[in-house]
Write a protein that holds these residues in place. Structure first.
Motif, short mmCIF file in Angstrom:
data_model
loop_
_atom_site.label_atom_id
_atom_site.label_comp_id
_atom_site.label_asym_id
_atom_site.label_seq_id
_atom_site.Cartn_x
_atom_site.Cartn_y
_atom_site.Cartn_z
N THR A 65 1.96 6.86 -4.91
CA THR A 65 1.45 7.17 -6.25
C THR A 65 0.31 8.18 -6.15
OG1 THR A 65 1.98 4.95 -6.97
CG2 THR A 65 0.43 6.18 -8.33
N LYS A 66 -0.60 7.91 -5.20
CA LYS A 66 -1.76 8.80 -5.08
C LYS A 66 -1.35 10.20 -4.64
CE LYS A 66 -5.24 5.27 -4.61
NZ LYS A 66 -5.59 4.16 -3.73
N THR B 55 -5.22 -2.99 -6.98
CA THR B 55 -5.10 -2.56 -5.60
C THR B 55 -4.03 -3.40 -4.92
OG1 THR B 55 -6.66 -4.20 -4.78
CG2 THR B 55 -7.59 -2.10 -5.54
N PRO B 56 -3.50 -2.93 -3.80
CA PRO B 56 -2.49 -3.71 -3.09
C PRO B 56 -3.01 -5.11 -2.73
CG PRO B 56 -2.57 -1.48 -2.23
CD PRO B 56 -3.68 -1.60 -3.21
N ASP C 169 1.20 2.41 -3.39
CA ASP C 169 -0.08 2.96 -3.80
C ASP C 169 -0.27 4.37 -3.22
OD1 ASP C 169 -2.38 2.56 -5.28
OD2 ASP C 169 -3.56 2.06 -3.50
N ASP C 170 0.04 4.51 -1.92
CA ASP C 170 -0.09 5.82 -1.26
C ASP C 170 0.79 6.87 -1.93
OD1 ASP C 170 -1.79 4.64 0.46
OD2 ASP C 170 -0.38 4.52 2.15
N SER D 72 0.82 -1.21 0.00
CA SER D 72 0.00 0.00 0.00
C SER D 72 0.85 1.26 0.00
CB SER D 72 -0.91 0.05 1.23
OG SER D 72 -1.63 -1.13 1.33
N GLY E 45 -2.21 3.47 -11.58
CA GLY E 45 -3.58 3.46 -11.08
C GLY E 45 -4.38 2.22 -11.42
N ARG E 46 -3.68 1.11 -11.73
CA ARG E 46 -4.40 -0.14 -12.00
C ARG E 46 -4.24 -1.07 -10.82
NH1 ARG E 46 -5.73 -0.84 -17.97
NH2 ARG E 46 -6.10 1.36 -18.30
N LEU F 223 0.30 -0.46 -10.07
CA LEU F 223 -0.14 0.47 -9.03
C LEU F 223 0.24 1.90 -9.39
CD1 LEU F 223 0.70 -1.35 -5.65
CD2 LEU F 223 -1.51 -1.13 -6.77
N THR F 224 1.41 2.07 -9.99
CA THR F 224 1.86 3.43 -10.30
C THR F 224 1.09 4.06 -11.46
OG1 THR F 224 3.57 2.78 -11.86
CG2 THR F 224 4.22 2.92 -9.56
N LEU G 160 3.49 -3.87 -9.24
CA LEU G 160 3.89 -2.58 -8.66
C LEU G 160 3.80 -1.49 -9.72
CD1 LEU G 160 6.93 -3.71 -6.51
CD2 LEU G 160 4.76 -2.83 -5.66
#
Lengths: 291, 437
Positions: free
Chosen positions: B255-256, B421-422, B252-253, B249, B418-419, B415-416, B412
């Motif tokens: 990236t967001k 979820t963890p 993911d965090d 995550s 936006g595809r 995730l970067t 990974l």
């Protein structure tokens, strides 16, 4: 009789080297791939027979189908991008444009340059930071249009398609040009006398006259699209996250990166089947029109 | 008549072309010979060596200089080098291994990468040579290249893959005189950098290993502790365990939050370093090796500090640990004939010795050997040794099998952009591990 026998022998000896080479570099490897494709093998250790297990796994793998989809995109790009553009350029050059030799060389250049170079060039054009494309957009005041061309899922396949068109349309241009130059002048003169000029003549006379060449190019373009590898491997490596992966890259990753040689071989057999099916279909469709 | 003439012309042209090629090839050969052994008539032995030392890192220069020195001192042994860029090196090694066609001398990685080579009997055990290194090589450095009591390679370098290089000026600008020591402060710093219009982290993830090796190795360790990966391999734990999902995550965090540069997925690792060195980003996470480029050989090196990933709330890992692995093991191919074998052993004894390690240290590279750090060693190296000297966490791809690593790397990257979820990624990685033989 005697002479015929001699000729046959001569033909055999004449063909033998080519046959040997063909067997060695085409038939035997395909046979081996078929053999490996039913094995579980890491490339180094021992093999175990797994039957059609590899194929079942591949066909239920979403990444594989993503790569098939991308192959279809590349195929369509070739058919509706490269061929018409190549034909258009050939027709323009055939009009006896001034300096047509120069333009022909320019157009053919990308075909001669190694695709590694082509990929590097386009990689630089698309670069987000210092790339030509974004700089150009910035220069003419279209900052809003600047994109992360290769890294953004929305744009990556389109960007690759454009590079792919650029790389290959020169080849079709030269083939079409050769065909156009083979159309006898009398045909064109007769057409003109009958009032067929410009666009009309192109559609009614020129294109039907080089139809067989077009068909060859269609088949060639399709089989080419299934083989595409280096351009994409260098531009994006199939990324981001498989979004630009094609079947050959999927095969490469399975076999050489993940050391699943059996699985990778099965993918390569599927690539062969896919291209055979599509080419047969196209030939059928074209054949029906002939009748 | 015209036709036959044309035919003859073609044949002639072909012959000329062939002649040209043949003579050109000969010319090249002669030139190469001349360079390598000064034209001596004595029998020369040619050893092929494949290595990944092509990028502009300082250690690569040291290795190549060492090879040149060996050739100088052994005029009858020629080392034919095949330098393969690091990103492709492992692939080429595996492919050659599959064809049973390894070079005579190879650079190999320990653990999961070495196992198949050993299983295929492709490397020569070197137990009878070990006396050479008995005094300087600690057990721990050799362990990764030891399979069932047989030693297959000697490492030349110790890498810590998770060093956070940070731009002190930029951090000071947003109110941090020290590198943040907790994850919450780290995220706060990222947000403030972002607000100040600075790219927080420069990332070059085109080759896909950075996020996996430099990020997840240590972020995972912070959350799960160092026993996690071994116990996953023994099926005592799973990648879907909440601690590991939390580690994923983090990517993911970040990236967001927009922590990475926009073209993170089309820059390679070297471009990522450049981006940071040029002052376009506040942080760069990479191996201890790149300290050479970032600080030691950089006139403005003082601008940059080094740190480890901060502690995370509720994490089971020890926050002073750094993810490290021994690298660049030198190994000899099995089944060489006697002369070549002897030459290869000669080379290995010469190449991997105290002088090499000292030269590496002089250039700021951490080595796995017990060699005294010279007084005049760079202050940056001393800082690095202090930072990384408090325990070692495992590096993900040196422990986990490649095909599982591949799924993680692609996930990974997803995730970067936006595809996924963890949670989904954790499941994919575990599935990949479960479906392995």
């Amino acid at each position: 009789m005697q002479t015929l026998k001699g000729t046959k022998l001569a033909i055999f000896f004449g063909l033998f080297p080519a046959l040997l080479i063909y067997l060695g570099i085409a038939i035997v490897p395909i046979g081996l791939s078929l053999y490996y494709s039913v094995m579980n093998w890491n490339g180094i250790g021992s093999m175990t027979f797994v039957g059609i297990d590899n194929y079942v796994q591949i066909l239920s793998n979403s990444t594989f189908w993503l790569s098939v989809k991308n192959n279809v995109i590349i195929m369509v790009t070739g058919l509706i991008g490269q061929l018409p553009l190549g034909l258009l350029l050939a027709i323009l050059l055939n009009r006896g444009l001034k300096g047509s030799g120069f333009f022909r060389t320019i157009g053919f250049m990308p075909v001669v340059i190694s695709s590694v170079m082509v990929s590097l060039i386009w990689g630089m054009i698309y670069n987000t930071e210092y790339g030509m494309l974004n700089n150009l957009l910035g220069f003419i005041g279209l900052e809003g249009w600047q994109q992360n061309w290769l890294g953004d899922v929305k744009w990556s396949m389109l960007s690759i398609s454009i590079a792919y068109i650029w790389q290959n349309c020169g080849l079709y241009m030269v083939i079409f040009l050769a065909a156009l130059q083979n159309i006898p002048d009398e045909v064109n003169e007769a057409a003109e006398l009958d009032g067929a000029t410009g666009f009309k003549r192109t559609m009614r006379i020129t294109i039907p006259m080089i139809r067989s060449t077009i068909m060859v190019c269609v088949v060639y373009s399709i089989s080419n699209s299934f083989r595409v590898f280096d351009l994409i491997q260098i531009l994006t490596g199939g990324g981001p996250a498989h979004q630009t992966e094609v079947m050959t890259i999927y095969m490469y990753n399975s076999a050489f990166m993940n050391m699943r040689y059996g699985y990778g071989s099965a993918v390569s057999i599927l690539i062969l089947l896919f291209s055979l099916v599509v080419i047969t279909l196209i030939n059928r469709l074209a054949g029906e029109k002939d009748a | 008549m015209g036709k036959t003439n044309k035919g003859k012309k073609a044949v002639l042209l072909g012959l000329v072309a062939m002649l040209v090629m043949v003579t050109a090839a000969c010319g090249k050969d002669k030139a190469a010979e001349g360079n390598n052994n000064g034209g001596s008539e004595s029998e020369t032995i040619t050893l092929n060596m494949m290595h990944p030392w092509t990028s502009p890192n300082v250690d690569n220069e040291v290795y190549k200089a060492r090879i040149a020195e060996f050739e100088e001192q052994h005029p009858n042994i020629v080392i034919k080098q095949d330098g393969v860029p690091a990103a492709q090196y492992k692939t080429k090694l595996r492919t050659l291994a599959a064809a049973n066609n390894l070079a005579d001398i190879n650079v190999v990685w320990p653990g999961a990468d070495l196992d198949p080579l050993v299983a295929g009997d492709l490397l020569q055990p070197i137990n009878d040579m070990m006396d050479n290194w008995a005094s300087i090589m600690p057990e721990s450095a050799l362990a990764g290249f030891n399979v069932d009591g047989k030693q297959y390679a000697i490492p030349t370098k110790q890498s810590f893959v998770d060093i956070i290089y940070y731009n002190k000026e930029m951090f000071a600008q947003v109110g941090y005189d020290q590198f943040p020591d907790t994850y919450d402060k780290f995220i706060d710093a990222v947000k403030k950098l972002k607000e100040a219009g600075i790219t927080p982290i420069s990332l070059g993830n085109k080759e896909q290993w950075p996020l996996q090796s430099s990020y997840i190795s240590i972020i995972g360790d912070r959350y799960t502790g160092s026993d996690f990966l071994p116990s996953v391999l023994e099926k005592q734990a799973k990648f879907t365990d909440p601690e590991f999902v939390k580690a994923l995550s983090v990517i993911d965090d970040l990236t967001k939050l927009g922590a990475f540069n926009t073209d993170a997925n089309n820059m390679d690792s070297v471009q990522g370093q450049d981006y940071f060195i040029q002052g376009k980003a506040a942080m760069h996470i990479s191996s201890s090796t790149v300290d050479g480029r970032i600080r030691i050989n950089n006139d403005e090196g003082d601008k940059f500090g080094i740190a480890l990933f901060p502690s995370v709330e509720g994490g089971k890992g020890d926050p002073v640990k750094s993810a490290g692995v021994v690298q660049y093991g030198i190994a000899i191919k099995s089944g060489l004939d006697e002369k070549k074998q002897k030459a290869a052993e000669e080379f290995m004894k010469f190449f991997v010795n105290e002088d090499l390690y000292k030269e590496l240290i002089r250039n700021g590279i951490v080595v796995p050997a017990k060699v005294d750090v010279p007084e005049d060693a760079s202050k940056y190296l001393k800082e690095m040794l202090e930072l990384t000297g408090n325990g070692t966490a495992p590096v993900f791809d040196s422990v986990v099998p490649t095909q599982v690593v591949d799924v993680l790397q692609n996930g990974l990257q997803a995730l970067t952009v936006g595809r996924g979820t963890p949670e989904e990624l954790a499941k994919e990685v575990q599935d990949a591990f479960d479906t392995m033989n």
